[in-house]
Design a protein around this motif. Structure first.
Motif, PDB file in Angstrom:
ATOM      1  N   GLU A  48      34.873  35.757  35.883  1.00  0.00           N
ATOM      2  CA  GLU A  48      35.244  34.370  35.584  1.00  0.00           C
ATOM      3  C   GLU A  48      36.256  34.291  34.455  1.00  0.00           C
ATOM      4  OE1 GLU A  48      31.366  32.779  34.862  1.00  0.00           O
ATOM      5  OE2 GLU A  48      31.042  32.293  36.987  1.00  0.00           O
ATOM      6  N   ARG A  49      36.142  35.192  33.503  1.00  0.00           N
ATOM      7  CA  ARG A  49      37.035  35.179  32.343  1.00  0.00           C
ATOM      8  C   ARG A  49      38.257  36.083  32.531  1.00  0.00           C
ATOM      9  NH1 ARG A  49      31.938  34.864  31.176  1.00  0.00           N
ATOM     10  NH2 ARG A  49      31.133  33.226  29.844  1.00  0.00           N
ATOM     11  N   GLN A  50      38.385  36.634  33.719  1.00  0.00           N
ATOM     12  CA  GLN A  50      39.503  37.511  34.084  1.00  0.00           C
ATOM     13  C   GLN A  50      39.637  38.697  33.134  1.00  0.00           C
ATOM     14  OE1 GLN A  50      42.904  34.923  34.465  1.00  0.00           O
ATOM     15  NE2 GLN A  50      42.115  34.032  36.364  1.00  0.00           N
ATOM     16  N   ARG A  51      38.510  39.252  32.757  1.00  0.00           N
ATOM     17  CA  ARG A  51      38.465  40.473  31.951  1.00  0.00           C
ATOM     18  C   ARG A  51      38.288  41.636  32.916  1.00  0.00           C
ATOM     19  NH1 ARG A  51      33.842  39.085  27.875  1.00  0.00           N
ATOM     20  NH2 ARG A  51      34.099  36.874  28.102  1.00  0.00           N
ATOM     21  N   TYR A  52      39.392  42.077  33.471  1.00  0.00           N
ATOM     22  CA  TYR A  52      39.359  43.031  34.573  1.00  0.00           C
ATOM     23  C   TYR A  52      38.827  44.401  34.185  1.00  0.00           C
ATOM     24  CZ  TYR A  52      42.080  39.291  36.595  1.00  0.00           C
ATOM     25  OH  TYR A  52      42.490  38.052  37.025  1.00  0.00           O
TER      26      TYR A  52
END
Length: 126
Positions: A48-52
């Protein structure tokens, strides 16, 4: 953010190490199922937080737990229950990879449901 030299993190690790050392196989499976559900929540949050990068680490932890659960199965003597769990864990592994590739929180939901159901069944064995 906690690091490996944080006293609280060290306490948590020592506590976990002590629980694992004292656990029988039933307790170990219960702890793995709980840990997997917690890690699935973290993976969803990273997506969701785009912390890949963190998502990748989290999905890898989930896969390792699923493989650990699968490796504890006695397929020779466990009958249909062990075979069914083996198939469910295989499904979860494939679904986790798909969710990671697609970066899809929605794709994690079936894994969460399967593991929640397995945990409920496991709790009834007490």
């Amino acid at each position: 953010m906690l690091n490996e030299h944080d006293p609280f993190n060290a306490y948590q690790q020592a506590s976990l190490d002590a629980r694992v050392a004292a656990a029988n196989s039933h307790d170990m499976v219960r702890m793995l199922l709980e840990g997997l559900l917690e890690e699935l929540e973290r993976a969803a949050g990273h997506m969701e937080r785009q912390r890949y990068e963190a998502k990748g680490v989290s999905i890898n932890k989930c896969l390792n737990i699923v493989h650990g659960l699968d490796s504890m199965l006695d397929l020779d003597n466990g009958g249909e229950v062990a075979s069914s769990l083996n198939r469910l864990y295989d499904y979860c592994s494939r679904q986790l990879v798909s969710a990671s590739v697609e970066n899809s929180v929605q794709a994690l939901l079936p894994v969460t449901q399967v593991i929640t159901d397995v945990r409920a069944g496991w709790a009834n064995l007490n």
